[in-house]
Write a protein that holds these residues in place. Structure first.
Motif, PDB file in Angstrom:
ATOM      1  N   UNK A 193     -17.927 -66.159  14.258  1.00  0.00           N
ATOM      2  CA  UNK A 193     -17.719 -65.610  15.597  1.00  0.00           C
ATOM      3  C   UNK A 193     -18.869 -64.705  16.014  1.00  0.00           C
ATOM      4  N   UNK A 194     -19.338 -63.885  15.073  1.00  0.00           N
ATOM      5  CA  UNK A 194     -20.444 -62.995  15.378  1.00  0.00           C
ATOM      6  C   UNK A 194     -21.718 -63.745  15.711  1.00  0.00           C
ATOM      7  N   UNK A 195     -21.990 -64.808  14.964  1.00  0.00           N
ATOM      8  CA  UNK A 195     -23.176 -65.617  15.232  1.00  0.00           C
ATOM      9  C   UNK A 195     -23.046 -66.368  16.550  1.00  0.00           C
ATOM     10  N   UNK A 196     -21.865 -66.901  16.816  1.00  0.00           N
ATOM     11  CA  UNK A 196     -21.663 -67.619  18.085  1.00  0.00           C
ATOM     12  C   UNK A 196     -21.827 -66.681  19.274  1.00  0.00           C
ATOM     13  N   UNK A 197     -21.380 -65.436  19.116  1.00  0.00           N
ATOM     14  CA  UNK A 197     -21.540 -64.460  20.195  1.00  0.00           C
ATOM     15  C   UNK A 197     -23.007 -64.255  20.553  1.00  0.00           C
ATOM     16  N   UNK A 198     -23.897 -64.467  19.587  1.00  0.00           N
ATOM     17  CA  UNK A 198     -25.324 -64.229  19.809  1.00  0.00           C
ATOM     18  C   UNK A 198     -26.133 -65.517  19.958  1.00  0.00           C
ATOM     19  N   UNK A 207     -37.875 -60.984  17.577  1.00  0.00           N
ATOM     20  CA  UNK A 207     -38.474 -61.399  16.306  1.00  0.00           C
ATOM     21  C   UNK A 207     -39.040 -62.813  16.433  1.00  0.00           C
ATOM     22  N   UNK A 208     -39.307 -63.209  17.688  1.00  0.00           N
ATOM     23  CA  UNK A 208     -39.868 -64.541  17.976  1.00  0.00           C
ATOM     24  C   UNK A 208     -38.992 -65.665  17.438  1.00  0.00           C
ATOM     25  N   UNK A 209     -37.706 -65.549  17.716  1.00  0.00           N
ATOM     26  CA  UNK A 209     -36.763 -66.542  17.208  1.00  0.00           C
ATOM     27  C   UNK A 209     -35.755 -66.918  18.285  1.00  0.00           C
ATOM     28  N   UNK A 210     -35.052 -67.993  18.040  1.00  0.00           N
ATOM     29  CA  UNK A 210     -33.889 -68.372  18.825  1.00  0.00           C
ATOM     30  C   UNK A 210     -32.776 -68.723  17.845  1.00  0.00           C
ATOM     31  N   UNK A 211     -31.550 -68.643  18.317  1.00  0.00           N
ATOM     32  CA  UNK A 211     -30.400 -69.027  17.500  1.00  0.00           C
ATOM     33  C   UNK A 211     -29.606 -70.061  18.270  1.00  0.00           C
ATOM     34  N   UNK A 212     -29.315 -71.174  17.616  1.00  0.00           N
ATOM     35  CA  UNK A 212     -28.595 -72.256  18.287  1.00  0.00           C
ATOM     36  C   UNK A 212     -27.640 -72.933  17.315  1.00  0.00           C
ATOM     37  N   UNK A 213     -26.672 -73.628  17.885  1.00  0.00           N
ATOM     38  CA  UNK A 213     -25.797 -74.478  17.088  1.00  0.00           C
ATOM     39  C   UNK A 213     -26.503 -75.794  16.821  1.00  0.00           C
ATOM     40  N   UNK A 214     -26.248 -76.426  15.693  1.00  0.00           N
ATOM     41  CA  UNK A 214     -26.877 -77.729  15.440  1.00  0.00           C
ATOM     42  C   UNK A 214     -26.269 -78.787  16.346  1.00  0.00           C
ATOM     43  N   UNK A 215     -27.058 -79.770  16.699  1.00  0.00           N
ATOM     44  CA  UNK A 215     -26.544 -80.894  17.483  1.00  0.00           C
ATOM     45  C   UNK A 215     -26.022 -81.961  16.534  1.00  0.00           C
ATOM     46  N   UNK A 216     -24.922 -82.597  16.926  1.00  0.00           N
ATOM     47  CA  UNK A 216     -24.328 -83.606  16.054  1.00  0.00           C
ATOM     48  C   UNK A 216     -25.049 -84.931  16.255  1.00  0.00           C
TER      49      UNK A 216
END
Length: 232
Positions: A193-198, A207-216
């Motif tokens: 939940x914490x990761x999805x919130x971000x 930090x020159x990054x992005x956070x995403x869910x993997x694509x199926x």
């Protein structure tokens, strides 16, 4: 000449059923990966956290080779280091000049909050996700603080690895860091939940990054089996 042998329809049906099962199994594994996986894309530009991760990895291996006991696996140590570094950089946003720079870059809105971004297939570009409410620095920090503590819990982080070996002074395209966590862990739901919130939040840009869910997507094996089934 002798008559041709009869077609073994039972064998062919059994083979087809086996292939369908293989495809379904591979698809189910792919679907499960979405539930317990996240993807970070870290650029090699100046300010990237990759150098810090490389140093952390080197120190961990040196300590291990020296016979010291490693209470935290490297995968968890790297994730914790990355999250803690982002939290530290957010805490350093304490002057108008820094805020103005982040606003000019599109990371902060006029209210000083971190926006969300999403991919627009029509424009073929990353745009602001207007349906998600921006988060204040304190809201992002509270989530990062919890995630940093959770990342060190035993047996929660199963894998955290890069598309390229980590080393100082990395160049070239982004490094894809894949995170996989243990769904059976007692903290797994809150961690997810914490990761999805971000996910998609512009704070990761610090930090020159992005956070995403993997694509199926179908695995190579599932694609091969599908072709075999279609050719019958």
């Amino acid at each position: 000449p002798p008559p041709p042998p009869p077609h073994n329809h039972t064998s062919r049906c059994s083979s087809a059923a086996s292939d369908v099962y293989k495809r379904q199994h591979e698809d189910s594994l792919s679907a499960q990966a979405i539930q317990n996986s996240f993807i970070f894309h870290l650029t090699t530009d100046a300010g990237s956290v990759l150098d810090l991760l490389a140093v952390t990895s080197q120190q961990w291996h040196q300590s291990r080779s020296g016979g010291a006991s490693q209470g935290v696996p490297l995968r968890a140590k790297l994730l914790h280091t990355m999250i803690a570094e982002l939290a530290s950089r957010i805490q350093s946003i304490d002057d108008a000049s820094t805020k103005a720079t982040l606003q000019a870059l599109g990371h902060l809105n006029e209210q000083g909050n971190f926006i969300f971004r999403t991919w627009d297939p029509t424009q073929r570009a990353v745009i602001q996700h207007t349906e998600k409410t921006p988060l204040s620095p304190s809201e992002v920090l509270s989530r990062l603080t919890l995630l940093a503590a959770q990342s060190l819990e035993p047996d929660l982080v199963l894998r955290f690895y890069g598309s390229r070996p980590l080393k100082s002074g990395m160049q070239g395209g982004p490094v894809r860091m894949a995170l996989m966590f243990n769904l059976a862990h007692g903290t797994a739901q809150k961690f997810a939940d914490g990761l999805r919130d971000l996910t998609g939040n512009s704070a990761w840009s610090l930090i020159n990054s992005t956070l995403a869910l993997p694509t199926q997507t179908r695995s190579p094996l599932a694609q091969q089996v599908s072709r075999q089934i279609g050719n019958r």
